[in-house]
Scaffold this motif. Structure first.
Motif, PDB file in Angstrom:
ATOM      1  N   VAL A  42       0.836  -1.298   0.119  1.00  0.00           N
ATOM      2  CA  VAL A  42      -0.071  -0.001  -0.013  1.00  0.00           C
ATOM      3  C   VAL A  42       0.827   1.273  -0.109  1.00  0.00           C
ATOM      4  O   VAL A  42       1.624   1.420   0.824  1.00  0.00           O
ATOM      5  CB  VAL A  42      -0.914   0.041   1.384  1.00  0.00           C
ATOM      6  N   LEU A  43       0.978   1.698  -1.073  1.00  0.00           N
ATOM      7  CA  LEU A  43       1.794   3.104  -1.230  1.00  0.00           C
ATOM      8  C   LEU A  43       0.795   4.326  -1.004  1.00  0.00           C
ATOM      9  O   LEU A  43      -0.218   4.732  -1.687  1.00  0.00           O
ATOM     10  CB  LEU A  43       2.144   3.283  -2.604  1.00  0.00           C
ATOM     11  N   THR A  44       1.188   5.172  -0.078  1.00  0.00           N
ATOM     12  CA  THR A  44       0.489   6.528   0.075  1.00  0.00           C
ATOM     13  C   THR A  44       1.258   7.869  -0.527  1.00  0.00           C
ATOM     14  O   THR A  44       2.608   7.711  -0.373  1.00  0.00           O
ATOM     15  CB  THR A  44       0.349   6.688   1.485  1.00  0.00           C
ATOM     16  N   VAL A  45       0.547   8.516  -1.448  1.00  0.00           N
ATOM     17  CA  VAL A  45       1.283   9.345  -2.189  1.00  0.00           C
ATOM     18  C   VAL A  45       0.617  10.717  -1.718  1.00  0.00           C
ATOM     19  O   VAL A  45      -0.729  10.912  -1.613  1.00  0.00           O
ATOM     20  CB  VAL A  45       1.313   9.302  -3.426  1.00  0.00           C
ATOM     21  N   PRO A  51      -4.179  16.561  -1.570  1.00  0.00           N
ATOM     22  CA  PRO A  51      -4.589  15.263  -0.910  1.00  0.00           C
ATOM     23  C   PRO A  51      -3.430  14.308  -1.093  1.00  0.00           C
ATOM     24  O   PRO A  51      -2.852  14.160  -2.104  1.00  0.00           O
ATOM     25  CB  PRO A  51      -5.813  15.196  -1.617  1.00  0.00           C
ATOM     26  N   GLN A  52      -3.619  13.373   0.048  1.00  0.00           N
ATOM     27  CA  GLN A  52      -3.178  11.844   0.089  1.00  0.00           C
ATOM     28  C   GLN A  52      -4.101  11.088  -0.792  1.00  0.00           C
ATOM     29  O   GLN A  52      -5.159  11.155  -0.495  1.00  0.00           O
ATOM     30  CB  GLN A  52      -2.434  11.822   1.188  1.00  0.00           C
ATOM     31  N   VAL A  53      -3.177  10.135  -1.465  1.00  0.00           N
ATOM     32  CA  VAL A  53      -4.095   9.119  -1.836  1.00  0.00           C
ATOM     33  C   VAL A  53      -3.473   7.674  -1.730  1.00  0.00           C
ATOM     34  O   VAL A  53      -1.827   7.720  -1.664  1.00  0.00           O
ATOM     35  CB  VAL A  53      -4.350   9.064  -3.562  1.00  0.00           C
ATOM     36  N   LYS A  54      -3.984   6.626  -1.336  1.00  0.00           N
ATOM     37  CA  LYS A  54      -3.537   5.396  -1.230  1.00  0.00           C
ATOM     38  C   LYS A  54      -3.687   4.405  -2.569  1.00  0.00           C
ATOM     39  O   LYS A  54      -4.779   4.302  -3.169  1.00  0.00           O
ATOM     40  CB  LYS A  54      -4.268   4.462   0.062  1.00  0.00           C
ATOM     41  N   ILE A  55      -2.563   3.780  -2.708  1.00  0.00           N
ATOM     42  CA  ILE A  55      -2.515   2.952  -3.997  1.00  0.00           C
ATOM     43  C   ILE A  55      -2.117   1.622  -3.779  1.00  0.00           C
ATOM     44  O   ILE A  55      -1.040   1.487  -3.098  1.00  0.00           O
ATOM     45  CB  ILE A  55      -1.714   3.441  -5.035  1.00  0.00           C
ATOM     46  N   THR A  56      -2.868   0.736  -4.083  1.00  0.00           N
ATOM     47  CA  THR A  56      -2.587  -0.685  -4.052  1.00  0.00           C
ATOM     48  C   THR A  56      -1.445  -1.189  -4.922  1.00  0.00           C
ATOM     49  O   THR A  56      -1.883  -1.344  -6.351  1.00  0.00           O
ATOM     50  CB  THR A  56      -3.763  -1.690  -3.921  1.00  0.00           C
ATOM     51  N   LEU A  57      -0.244  -1.651  -4.902  1.00  0.00           N
ATOM     52  CA  LEU A  57       0.492  -2.150  -5.801  1.00  0.00           C
ATOM     53  C   LEU A  57       0.596  -3.442  -6.148  1.00  0.00           C
ATOM     54  O   LEU A  57       0.208  -4.307  -5.244  1.00  0.00           O
ATOM     55  CB  LEU A  57       2.152  -1.967  -5.498  1.00  0.00           C
ATOM     56  N   LEU A 187      -7.621   2.431  -5.939  1.00  0.00           N
ATOM     57  CA  LEU A 187      -6.458   2.626  -6.861  1.00  0.00           C
ATOM     58  C   LEU A 187      -5.482   1.548  -7.063  1.00  0.00           C
ATOM     59  O   LEU A 187      -5.164   1.032  -5.804  1.00  0.00           O
ATOM     60  CB  LEU A 187      -5.996   3.963  -6.763  1.00  0.00           C
ATOM     61  N   THR A 188      -5.213   1.065  -7.916  1.00  0.00           N
ATOM     62  CA  THR A 188      -4.225   0.103  -8.150  1.00  0.00           C
ATOM     63  C   THR A 188      -3.183   0.290  -9.249  1.00  0.00           C
ATOM     64  O   THR A 188      -3.553   1.017 -10.246  1.00  0.00           O
ATOM     65  CB  THR A 188      -4.860  -1.487  -8.675  1.00  0.00           C
ATOM     66  N   ALA A 189      -1.793  -0.031  -9.166  1.00  0.00           N
ATOM     67  CA  ALA A 189      -0.878   0.185 -10.043  1.00  0.00           C
ATOM     68  C   ALA A 189       0.021  -0.794 -10.019  1.00  0.00           C
ATOM     69  O   ALA A 189       0.314  -1.591  -9.078  1.00  0.00           O
ATOM     70  CB  ALA A 189      -0.083   1.595  -9.912  1.00  0.00           C
ATOM     71  N   ALA A 190       0.906  -1.010 -11.196  1.00  0.00           N
ATOM     72  CA  ALA A 190       1.845  -2.216 -11.111  1.00  0.00           C
ATOM     73  C   ALA A 190       3.276  -1.524 -11.677  1.00  0.00           C
ATOM     74  O   ALA A 190       4.578  -2.190 -11.724  1.00  0.00           O
ATOM     75  CB  ALA A 190       1.499  -3.028 -12.361  1.00  0.00           C
ATOM     76  N   ARG A 191       3.619  -0.262 -11.713  1.00  0.00           N
ATOM     77  CA  ARG A 191       4.866   0.392 -12.163  1.00  0.00           C
ATOM     78  C   ARG A 191       4.701   1.901 -11.559  1.00  0.00           C
ATOM     79  O   ARG A 191       3.711   2.118 -11.699  1.00  0.00           O
ATOM     80  CB  ARG A 191       5.168   0.135 -13.665  1.00  0.00           C
TER      81      ARG A 191
END
Length: 203
Positions: A42-45, A51-57, A187-191
């Motif tokens: 879990v990446l927080t940007v 605002p901060q957003v959380k992205i599941t890698l 949100l999800t991401a791979a790179r």
């Protein structure tokens, strides 16, 4: 790093770049900002908007970075990606230049709207001419549907891909990541592309 490993890492980064450097309708949401934390996958940007957003890698997520090159890297035949803003007197003025290695030729080719700055564009194309000026260079770019001229002022960030790994994903580093938004808003991401050795993703 062994040559085979280097090429594999670069290829993975280029796939990510191709997804990021495409028209908005054809690719995930681009998120720019600073890494706040990484907790497992879990990446927080902290986004540039605030605002901060959380992205599941993804389990197998990949990381790329950039290194600076100088204006001499932009020559006839080079394939580049240039984010540009409208120039006061007309035409386009570069905001940044990404010099692709040969393996990335053709990635996201075209000229389209971009979201780096209001009214900005992205052109991924081949340099067909370079004209030196008093305060930089003007390049003619040819892509599959046309051509355009862009002025690259002195001091414009010019970068090319370099390798990175998960150890570079650390709080405080600048990041550019393409994330897919699900129906439930997650949100999800791979790179991703991250800051390394002080070089931030300028695009």
């Amino acid at each position: 790093m062994p040559t085979r490993t280097l090429l594999a890492a670069l290829a993975a980064w280029l796939i990510g770049t191709a997804l990021i450097a495409m028209p908005a309708a054809a690719q995930p949401q681009r998120i720019r900002g600073t890494i706040a934390s990484l907790d497992g996958l879990v990446l927080t940007v902290a986004t540039r908007e605030g605002p901060q957003v959380k992205i599941t890698l993804a389990d197998n997520y990949t990381v790329g970075a950039l290194k600076k090159v100088d204006m001499a890297a932009i020559t006839t035949g080079t394939f580049v990606g240039i984010a540009a803003a409208p120039a006061p007197g007309g035409g386009w003025r570069a905001l940044e230049v990404l010099v692709f290695p040969e393996a990335g030729r053709g990635s996201g080719e075209g000229h389209y709207d971009w979201d780096l700055a209001p009214g900005s564009s992205m052109t991924n194309a081949t340099v067909t001419a370079v004209v030196n000026g008093m305060n930089g260079r003007t390049v003619n770019l040819k892509y599959k549907d046309g051509t355009t001229d862009i002025t690259i002022p002195d001091g414009t960030p010019i970068v090319t891909p370099t390798t990175a790994d998960r150890s570079d994903v650390k709080p405080g580093a600048a990041i550019l990541i393409g994330a897919t938004k699900a129906a439930d808003g997650t949100l999800t991401a791979a790179r991703m592309t991250v800051e390394k050795d002080g070089v931030k993703p300028p695009m």
